[in-house]
Design a protein around this motif. Structure first.
Motif, PDB file in Angstrom:
ATOM      1  N   GLU A 168      -5.348  -1.826  -3.489  1.00 47.44           N
ATOM      2  CA  GLU A 168      -5.521  -0.557  -2.785  1.00 47.44           C
ATOM      3  C   GLU A 168      -6.133   0.493  -3.699  1.00 47.44           C
ATOM      4  O   GLU A 168      -5.733   0.650  -4.848  1.00 47.44           O
ATOM      5  CB  GLU A 168      -4.169  -0.063  -2.268  1.00 47.44           C
ATOM      6  CG  GLU A 168      -4.240   1.235  -1.489  1.00 47.44           C
ATOM      7  CD  GLU A 168      -2.880   1.699  -1.008  1.00 47.44           C
ATOM      8  OE1 GLU A 168      -2.577   2.895  -1.164  1.00 47.44           O
ATOM      9  OE2 GLU A 168      -2.122   0.854  -0.477  1.00 47.44           O
ATOM     10  N   CYS A 170      -7.188   4.678  -3.794  1.00 49.21           N
ATOM     11  CA  CYS A 170      -6.888   5.919  -3.097  1.00 49.21           C
ATOM     12  C   CYS A 170      -7.327   7.120  -3.928  1.00 49.21           C
ATOM     13  O   CYS A 170      -7.644   6.999  -5.109  1.00 49.21           O
ATOM     14  CB  CYS A 170      -5.394   6.023  -2.785  1.00 49.21           C
ATOM     15  SG  CYS A 170      -4.356   6.086  -4.253  1.00 49.21           S
ATOM     16  N   MET A 244     -10.194   9.184  -8.036  1.00 50.82           N
ATOM     17  CA  MET A 244     -10.064   7.994  -7.206  1.00 50.82           C
ATOM     18  C   MET A 244      -9.808   6.827  -8.138  1.00 50.82           C
ATOM     19  O   MET A 244     -10.541   6.634  -9.104  1.00 50.82           O
ATOM     20  CB  MET A 244     -11.333   7.753  -6.370  1.00 50.82           C
ATOM     21  CG  MET A 244     -11.259   6.499  -5.496  1.00 50.82           C
ATOM     22  SD  MET A 244     -12.728   6.294  -4.434  1.00 50.82           S
ATOM     23  CE  MET A 244     -12.368   7.484  -3.147  1.00 50.82           C
ATOM     24  N   THR A 246      -7.403   2.768  -8.445  1.00 49.28           N
ATOM     25  CA  THR A 246      -6.510   1.795  -7.820  1.00 49.28           C
ATOM     26  C   THR A 246      -5.071   2.276  -7.985  1.00 49.28           C
ATOM     27  O   THR A 246      -4.680   2.784  -9.039  1.00 49.28           O
ATOM     28  CB  THR A 246      -6.675   0.402  -8.454  1.00 49.28           C
ATOM     29  OG1 THR A 246      -6.525   0.514  -9.864  1.00 49.28           O
ATOM     30  CG2 THR A 246      -8.042  -0.167  -8.153  1.00 49.28           C
ATOM     31  N   ARG A 247      -4.299   2.102  -6.950  1.00 48.19           N
ATOM     32  CA  ARG A 247      -2.951   2.679  -6.942  1.00 48.19           C
ATOM     33  C   ARG A 247      -2.053   2.064  -8.004  1.00 48.19           C
ATOM     34  O   ARG A 247      -1.181   2.730  -8.567  1.00 48.19           O
ATOM     35  CB  ARG A 247      -2.332   2.511  -5.555  1.00 48.19           C
ATOM     36  CG  ARG A 247      -1.076   3.359  -5.357  1.00 48.19           C
ATOM     37  CD  ARG A 247      -0.698   3.435  -3.900  1.00 48.19           C
ATOM     38  NE  ARG A 247       0.477   4.246  -3.687  1.00 48.19           N
ATOM     39  CZ  ARG A 247       0.970   4.549  -2.490  1.00 48.19           C
ATOM     40  NH1 ARG A 247       0.336   4.110  -1.402  1.00 48.19           N
ATOM     41  NH2 ARG A 247       2.054   5.288  -2.372  1.00 48.19           N
ATOM     42  N   GLU A 254       3.391   7.564 -10.495  1.00 50.05           N
ATOM     43  CA  GLU A 254       3.856   7.840  -9.129  1.00 50.05           C
ATOM     44  C   GLU A 254       5.370   7.763  -9.055  1.00 50.05           C
ATOM     45  O   GLU A 254       6.021   8.601  -8.408  1.00 50.05           O
ATOM     46  CB  GLU A 254       3.220   6.854  -8.148  1.00 50.05           C
ATOM     47  CG  GLU A 254       3.561   7.152  -6.697  1.00 50.05           C
ATOM     48  CD  GLU A 254       2.850   6.231  -5.711  1.00 50.05           C
ATOM     49  OE1 GLU A 254       3.043   6.422  -4.496  1.00 50.05           O
ATOM     50  OE2 GLU A 254       2.108   5.330  -6.144  1.00 50.05           O
ATOM     51  N   PRO A 261      -0.601   9.824  -4.392  1.00 47.87           N
ATOM     52  CA  PRO A 261      -1.786   9.553  -3.569  1.00 47.87           C
ATOM     53  C   PRO A 261      -1.943  10.642  -2.515  1.00 47.87           C
ATOM     54  O   PRO A 261      -0.961  11.191  -2.012  1.00 47.87           O
ATOM     55  CB  PRO A 261      -1.460   8.197  -2.926  1.00 47.87           C
ATOM     56  CG  PRO A 261       0.031   8.121  -2.925  1.00 47.87           C
ATOM     57  CD  PRO A 261       0.495   8.861  -4.150  1.00 47.87           C
ATOM     58  N   THR A 265      -5.792   9.063   5.457  1.00 42.55           N
ATOM     59  CA  THR A 265      -6.126   7.668   5.751  1.00 42.55           C
ATOM     60  C   THR A 265      -7.577   7.343   5.438  1.00 42.55           C
ATOM     61  O   THR A 265      -7.899   6.261   4.940  1.00 42.55           O
ATOM     62  CB  THR A 265      -5.836   7.350   7.225  1.00 42.55           C
ATOM     63  OG1 THR A 265      -4.472   7.643   7.504  1.00 42.55           O
ATOM     64  CG2 THR A 265      -6.112   5.880   7.523  1.00 42.55           C
ATOM     65  N   LEU A 268      -8.335   6.085   1.904  1.00 40.80           N
ATOM     66  CA  LEU A 268      -7.725   4.840   1.439  1.00 40.80           C
ATOM     67  C   LEU A 268      -8.640   3.670   1.745  1.00 40.80           C
ATOM     68  O   LEU A 268      -9.199   3.585   2.834  1.00 40.80           O
ATOM     69  CB  LEU A 268      -6.365   4.610   2.121  1.00 40.80           C
ATOM     70  CG  LEU A 268      -5.270   5.633   1.858  1.00 40.80           C
ATOM     71  CD1 LEU A 268      -4.050   5.309   2.722  1.00 40.80           C
ATOM     72  CD2 LEU A 268      -4.874   5.636   0.386  1.00 40.80           C
ATOM     73  N   TRP A 269      -8.791   2.751   0.815  1.00 35.98           N
ATOM     74  CA  TRP A 269      -9.562   1.544   1.069  1.00 35.98           C
ATOM     75  C   TRP A 269      -9.088   0.443   0.127  1.00 35.98           C
ATOM     76  O   TRP A 269      -8.344   0.689  -0.816  1.00 35.98           O
ATOM     77  CB  TRP A 269     -11.061   1.780   0.913  1.00 35.98           C
ATOM     78  CG  TRP A 269     -11.516   2.345  -0.401  1.00 35.98           C
ATOM     79  CD1 TRP A 269     -11.370   3.616  -0.839  1.00 35.98           C
ATOM     80  CD2 TRP A 269     -12.215   1.641  -1.440  1.00 35.98           C
ATOM     81  NE1 TRP A 269     -11.933   3.775  -2.082  1.00 35.98           N
ATOM     82  CE2 TRP A 269     -12.460   2.585  -2.473  1.00 35.98           C
ATOM     83  CE3 TRP A 269     -12.676   0.342  -1.593  1.00 35.98           C
ATOM     84  CZ2 TRP A 269     -13.133   2.239  -3.652  1.00 35.98           C
ATOM     85  CZ3 TRP A 269     -13.353   0.002  -2.753  1.00 35.98           C
ATOM     86  CH2 TRP A 269     -13.575   0.931  -3.772  1.00 35.98           C
ATOM     87  N   ARG A 270      -9.481  -0.757   0.429  1.00 37.05           N
ATOM     88  CA  ARG A 270      -9.090  -1.895  -0.395  1.00 37.05           C
ATOM     89  C   ARG A 270     -10.344  -2.504  -1.008  1.00 37.05           C
ATOM     90  O   ARG A 270     -11.346  -2.697  -0.326  1.00 37.05           O
ATOM     91  CB  ARG A 270      -8.332  -2.952   0.427  1.00 37.05           C
ATOM     92  CG  ARG A 270      -7.039  -2.432   1.023  1.00 37.05           C
ATOM     93  CD  ARG A 270      -6.229  -3.544   1.660  1.00 37.05           C
ATOM     94  NE  ARG A 270      -5.706  -4.473   0.675  1.00 37.05           N
ATOM     95  CZ  ARG A 270      -4.602  -4.256  -0.043  1.00 37.05           C
ATOM     96  NH1 ARG A 270      -3.919  -3.132   0.096  1.00 37.05           N
ATOM     97  NH2 ARG A 270      -4.176  -5.152  -0.915  1.00 37.05           N
TER      98      ARG A 270
END
Length: 304
Positions: A168, A170, A244, A246-247, A254, A261, A265, A268-270
């Protein structure tokens, strides 16, 4: 004509040292002996391989071409020796792997631990960096293979590309950032914020650029760009920057509440992580073992 491997080894030593004197120390030969060897090689090839300067020696365009081929021969010779050691029961070898930061965070330590348990004499060299840098490292032979964010195969004509996993991506900021106070957050709000981003060209930057353009917005110019994940996280956690990433990279931040994040919506992307290696090189037993253990770690992570 057949190239003499001993002369190629001497040629590489001179190229890496930048002088006959430096190369003599590396290979344990006299300077006249190295000069004679280099002269024979140049005569056999019919080309001058080095330009001589008062400060040392630099490769000519013929030398640069030979260097690429000589390094491939060197790498393949090392692989043959590794394989014979493995066949003789000596579980040794050398693995050079390039990884994007998220793969370092999630895969590197457990993979090395598993490899060390089975073959403690295997040596692993890890190079961390953005996807474009890792692809270049595979292309020039600095690493045997790399895990990178997927990039169009048009840019990888000489590579074998194997999908590995998805992660993911974000937009993230510190909890005090003004965007968290907006009741109806939009991409337009993000476009007017200050950004710190990975350097232009890698998969994250491409995703960032595409996010705004496909929604009819001009991507904001980053205030800071860097290939250091540490700098990205430090700047975002301490000031009102967006980034931006990767989570998984800011998983610990976090959990501690220093980076969050953005709840949008659209942002957010993968991204797909792929393994890239050159079809010109075969894998040694040590490298096959490393890839096998890494694959098991990936499967375990996906099932968790």
């Amino acid at each position: 004509m057949m190239l003499n491997h001993r002369e190629l080894r001497i040629f590489l030593a001179i190229a890496r040292a930048g002088s006959i004197i430096g190369a003599a120390d590396r290979v344990g030969m006299t300077q006249p002996a190295l000069s004679r060897s280099l002269r024979r090689l140049e005569e056999a090839l019919g080309a001058r391989l080095f330009d001589r300067h008062s400060s040392g020696m630099t490769l000519t365009r013929f030398g640069e071409a030979l260097e690429r081929h000589a390094e491939r021969i060197e790498f393949e010779t090392a692989r043959v020796l590794d394989e014979f050691q493995m066949l003789n029961g000596a579980t040794a070898g050398y693995v050079r792997v390039g990884l994007v930061p998220s793969a370092v965070t999630t895969l590197l330590e457990p993979t090395i631990a598993a490899v060390s348990a089975k073959a403690p004499k295997i040596q692993v060299q890890v190079i961390e960096g953005g996807g474009d840098a890792m692809i270049a490292a595979v292309a020039n032979g600095r690493v045997d293979f790399a895990l990178v964010g997927n990039i169009s195969s048009d840019f990888l004509p000489d590579m074998i590309i194997t999908p590995v996993f998805e992660e993911e991506v974000c937009v993230a900021a510190r909890p005090e950032h003004p965007v968290f106070k907006k009741s109806q957050l939009s991409l337009a709000d993000l476009a007017t914020s200050r950004w710190v981003l990975p350097e232009k060209g890698n998969a994250i930057w491409i995703g960032f650029d595409s996010l705004f353009r496909r929604n009819g917005l001009e991507p904001p110019a980053p205030s800071v760009s860097t290939n250091s994940v540490h700098i990205l996280k430090s700047m975002v956690a301490s000031d009102d920057y967006l980034t931006m990433m990767t989570r998984v990279i800011f998983k610990s931040e976090e959990a501690q509440g220093s980076i969050r994040p953005i709840p949008l919506t659209q942002a957010l992307w993968r991204r797909e992580i792929v393994m890239v290696r050159s079809h010109r090189y075969s894998l040694s037993p040590a490298q096959k073992l490393f890839l096998s253990e890494m694959s098991q770690q990936i499967q375990s992570a996906q099932q968790a």
